[in-house]
Design a protein around this motif. Structure first.
Motif, PDB file in Angstrom:
ATOM      1  N   PRO A   1       0.830  -1.215   0.000  1.00  0.00           N
ATOM      2  CA  PRO A   1       0.000   0.000   0.000  1.00  0.00           C
ATOM      3  C   PRO A   1       0.860   1.259   0.000  1.00  0.00           C
ATOM      4  O   PRO A   1       1.904   1.320   0.650  1.00  0.00           O
ATOM      5  CB  PRO A   1      -0.809  -0.120   1.290  1.00  0.00           C
ATOM      6  CG  PRO A   1      -0.783  -1.583   1.624  1.00  0.00           C
ATOM      7  CD  PRO A   1       0.549  -2.087   1.161  1.00  0.00           C
ATOM      8  N   GLU A   2       0.422   2.270  -0.742  1.00  0.00           N
ATOM      9  CA  GLU A   2       1.124   3.555  -0.818  1.00  0.00           C
ATOM     10  C   GLU A   2       0.103   4.662  -0.613  1.00  0.00           C
ATOM     11  O   GLU A   2      -0.966   4.650  -1.220  1.00  0.00           O
ATOM     12  CB  GLU A   2       1.809   3.700  -2.180  1.00  0.00           C
ATOM     13  CG  GLU A   2       2.739   4.886  -2.273  1.00  0.00           C
ATOM     14  CD  GLU A   2       3.516   4.910  -3.594  1.00  0.00           C
ATOM     15  OE1 GLU A   2       4.346   5.809  -3.774  1.00  0.00           O
ATOM     16  OE2 GLU A   2       3.268   4.012  -4.429  1.00  0.00           O
TER      17      GLU A   2
ATOM     18  N   SER B   1      -7.007  11.725   1.432  1.00  0.00           N
ATOM     19  CA  SER B   1      -5.894  10.877   1.837  1.00  0.00           C
ATOM     20  C   SER B   1      -6.166   9.511   1.210  1.00  0.00           C
ATOM     21  O   SER B   1      -7.088   8.812   1.614  1.00  0.00           O
ATOM     22  CB  SER B   1      -5.816  10.763   3.355  1.00  0.00           C
ATOM     23  OG  SER B   1      -4.793   9.864   3.729  1.00  0.00           O
ATOM     24  N   ARG B   2      -5.374   9.157   0.218  1.00  0.00           N
ATOM     25  CA  ARG B   2      -5.642   7.948  -0.577  1.00  0.00           C
ATOM     26  C   ARG B   2      -4.552   6.911  -0.367  1.00  0.00           C
ATOM     27  O   ARG B   2      -3.361   7.201  -0.559  1.00  0.00           O
ATOM     28  CB  ARG B   2      -5.754   8.303  -2.053  1.00  0.00           C
ATOM     29  CG  ARG B   2      -5.730   7.114  -3.017  1.00  0.00           C
ATOM     30  CD  ARG B   2      -6.168   7.497  -4.407  1.00  0.00           C
ATOM     31  NE  ARG B   2      -7.599   7.824  -4.416  1.00  0.00           N
ATOM     32  CZ  ARG B   2      -8.260   8.175  -5.519  1.00  0.00           C
ATOM     33  NH1 ARG B   2      -7.623   8.257  -6.684  1.00  0.00           N
ATOM     34  NH2 ARG B   2      -9.549   8.438  -5.459  1.00  0.00           N
ATOM     35  N   THR B   3      -4.979   5.721   0.011  1.00  0.00           N
ATOM     36  CA  THR B   3      -4.055   4.599   0.131  1.00  0.00           C
ATOM     37  C   THR B   3      -4.332   3.628  -1.002  1.00  0.00           C
ATOM     38  O   THR B   3      -5.446   3.103  -1.140  1.00  0.00           O
ATOM     39  CB  THR B   3      -4.214   3.891   1.482  1.00  0.00           C
ATOM     40  OG1 THR B   3      -3.942   4.827   2.534  1.00  0.00           O
ATOM     41  CG2 THR B   3      -3.251   2.716   1.599  1.00  0.00           C
ATOM     42  N   VAL B   4      -3.321   3.396  -1.845  1.00  0.00           N
ATOM     43  CA  VAL B   4      -3.500   2.648  -3.097  1.00  0.00           C
ATOM     44  C   VAL B   4      -2.753   1.322  -3.050  1.00  0.00           C
ATOM     45  O   VAL B   4      -1.592   1.250  -2.638  1.00  0.00           O
ATOM     46  CB  VAL B   4      -2.989   3.475  -4.297  1.00  0.00           C
ATOM     47  CG1 VAL B   4      -3.083   2.669  -5.573  1.00  0.00           C
ATOM     48  CG2 VAL B   4      -3.784   4.763  -4.420  1.00  0.00           C
TER      49      VAL B   4
ATOM     50  N   GLU C   1      -6.567  -1.151  -9.606  1.00  0.00           N
ATOM     51  CA  GLU C   1      -6.080  -0.342  -8.490  1.00  0.00           C
ATOM     52  C   GLU C   1      -7.184  -0.244  -7.447  1.00  0.00           C
ATOM     53  O   GLU C   1      -8.323   0.070  -7.764  1.00  0.00           O
ATOM     54  CB  GLU C   1      -5.695   1.046  -9.006  1.00  0.00           C
ATOM     55  CG  GLU C   1      -5.183   1.986  -7.932  1.00  0.00           C
ATOM     56  CD  GLU C   1      -4.820   3.338  -8.504  1.00  0.00           C
ATOM     57  OE1 GLU C   1      -3.723   3.457  -9.081  1.00  0.00           O
ATOM     58  OE2 GLU C   1      -5.650   4.268  -8.389  1.00  0.00           O
ATOM     59  N   VAL C   2      -6.832  -0.530  -6.207  1.00  0.00           N
ATOM     60  CA  VAL C   2      -7.768  -0.418  -5.099  1.00  0.00           C
ATOM     61  C   VAL C   2      -7.381   0.803  -4.278  1.00  0.00           C
ATOM     62  O   VAL C   2      -6.234   0.913  -3.839  1.00  0.00           O
ATOM     63  CB  VAL C   2      -7.741  -1.674  -4.206  1.00  0.00           C
ATOM     64  CG1 VAL C   2      -8.835  -1.579  -3.140  1.00  0.00           C
ATOM     65  CG2 VAL C   2      -7.892  -2.935  -5.038  1.00  0.00           C
TER      66      VAL C   2
END
Length: 496
Positions: free
Chosen positions: A36-37, A125-128, A141-142
């Protein structure tokens, strides 16, 4: 500027804040996933004061942070869950921070001369996590989003929420379906809004969707048809601006159908108040017609030269000059479509739909209005055909009268098409005959115009003997085409 375009296919779910997304590595075709990023994304959304973009499910934003920072325009497609996204990096965008033309041009038919301004700011704030398939293929992509939004509209408010997004990269529909099932089971809920912007600014005006009551009046039918063709015109506008295949033709058809509704049902709307609108539509159809006619002529020239031993000189005389004519006509159309006059026309159509001026037959049943329109059109065709029989076959007047019959057959066809929502089966045969007449006489007119051009070219003295021979072969084929077209017309006319 180098804008890129792609079709975005994604799922979206509302979730409780802090609720982690499930592990999706067990989905079909997935063999691994990236670590996760997390990214901090800040976006400003733009629209007109009347929210013309949001009302048509379109978003335009400037976003910083993340791998796709830049300008984004998202538009609906005909595929459920898919949107067309145009992206432009900051390196390719204007240095002064103005909205890039690559994003403005596709929506000019909606925004027109109205200025665009910020309507919302959204921080995410996105965690991909990226799902990987065989051979390292990036399947999907989640994204786990924690969203903070502030509406900039009068009375706008501040909101926070969480959501999951699942976007296909190179995955397929099977993967999308499986992901939807798992994400719902893990606590994902149907999204309360179609987009982050829609949720941030709340309800918006939406584009008119044609709809009839069970027993519609003539006015309901006419306005429904006007709205249908207005929406088609707006949809083809951005495609004409990029010279997409068949776009000029389809936008011209939409314009002509709008005119046909006004002309075919003259007593349903107040004809005095729609007279100027009809004239403006006629002018637009003529401008588009120049581009369309040169487009058709170019295709015909290429077809005529196919399999013929034509020299470069003959090809240049036919196809070359027509290419230049098409380019000029298209530039003229683009200029007209960026004018205040065009935008005023679109405003007038919208006003007509929102507040139609009723004519004396506005409240009669729609079926009665259609019967009157069809009967009137058929009488006009019969009158034109009687006049045709009085003229010497092959004369200029005879050929011009065929063109008149074609236009009247087209009007009859459009009147019948307007009645399609009424489910009337009895008009289908007449409509088919009118369409056949229109098609046959269109073929005749195309061949006639081409023969005239060939005759002018043959008389110019610019061609060699070999090319004159090829010209003769082509003319013979065109002559046969005119005979076939007239035979088809006469056959169709008997069924009218």
């Amino acid at each position: 500027m180098a804008a890129s375009e792609q079709i975005e296919v994604e799922l979206k779910f509302d979730v409780d804040a802090g609720h982690a997304a499930p592990d999706l590595r067990a989905l079909p075709g997935v063999v691994s996933a990236t670590d996760p990023e997390t990214f901090a994304l800040d976006a400003t959304y733009f629209d007109t004061e009347a929210l013309d973009l949001a009302g048509n499910a379109i978003t335009m934003r400037r976003r910083t942070g993340g791998p796709d920072a830049g300008w984004h325009l998202k538009r609906p497609t005909t595929v459920r869950g898919a949107r067309r996204e145009t992206r432009l990096t900051f390196d390719d965008a204007p240095a002064d921070g103005d909205i890039p033309a690559d994003l403005l041009t596709p929506v000019l038919a909606l925004t027109r001369s109205r200025p665009l301004a910020p309507v919302a700011v959204i921080s995410t704030s996105r965690t991909v996590t990226v799902l990987i398939g065989a051979d390292g293929v990036r399947l999907a992509e989640v994204a786990e989003d924690l969203v903070t939004a502030q509406s900039l509209l009068p009375g706008g408010h501040h909101q926070q929420w969480a959501e999951w997004e699942f976007e296909l990269i190179e995955g397929d529909a099977r993967l999308l379906k499986a992901a939807a099932k798992v994400l719902r089971s893990a606590g994902g809920r149907e999204p309360s809004s179609a987009s982050k912007l829609a949720r941030a600014i709340g309800s918006t005006p939406t584009v008119h969707k044609p709809r009839l009551s069970k027993r519609p009046t003539a006015l309901e039918l006419v306005i429904t048809d006007v709205a249908l063709h207005r929406n088609a015109l707006i949809a083809y506008d951005p495609l004409v601006r990029i010279d997409a295949e068949d776009a000029v033709h389809q936008m011209r058809v939409s314009t002509r159908r709008l005119r046909s509704v006004l002309s075919g049902f003259p007593t349903v709307l107040d004809s005095v108040r729609t007279e100027h609108l009809n004239a403006e539509l006629k002018l637009l159809a003529q401008i588009l017609g120049d581009a369309r006619d040169s487009e058709v002529q170019l295709a015909l020239d290429e077809a005529l030269l196919r399999d013929e031993p034509a020299s470069a000189a003959l090809i240049a005389e036919l196809a070359g000059t027509q290419t230049a004519a098409h380019d000029r006509a298209l530039r003229h159309a683009h200029s007209a479509m960026s004018s205040n006059r065009y935008f005023t026309l679109l405003d007038a159509i919208d006003e007509l739909i929102a507040a139609p001026p009723p004519g004396p037959d506005a409240e009669i049943p729609a079926t009665e209005a259609v019967d009157k329109a069809i009967a009137k059109s058929r009488k006009h065709i019969e009158k034109a055909q009687k006049r045709l029989a009085e003229l010497p076959e092959g004369s200029d007047d005879w050929e011009e009268q065929l063109h008149t019959i074609r236009k009247r057959a087209k009007r009859l066809r459009y009147s019948i098409d307007a009645a399609e929502p009424l489910g009337r089966k009895k008009d289908k045969k007449i409509g088919a005959a009118a369409k056949a007449i229109q098609s046959a006489l269109g073929d005749f007119n195309d061949a006639r115009i081409n023969r005239t051009r060939l005759a002018e070219l043959a008389a110019s003295g610019r061609l060699s003997g070999e090319d004159m021979f090829v010209l003769g072969r082509i003319d013979a084929r065109l002559e046969a085409d005119t005979e076939t077209a007239i035979a088809d017309y006469r056959k169709a006319a008997k069924k009218l």
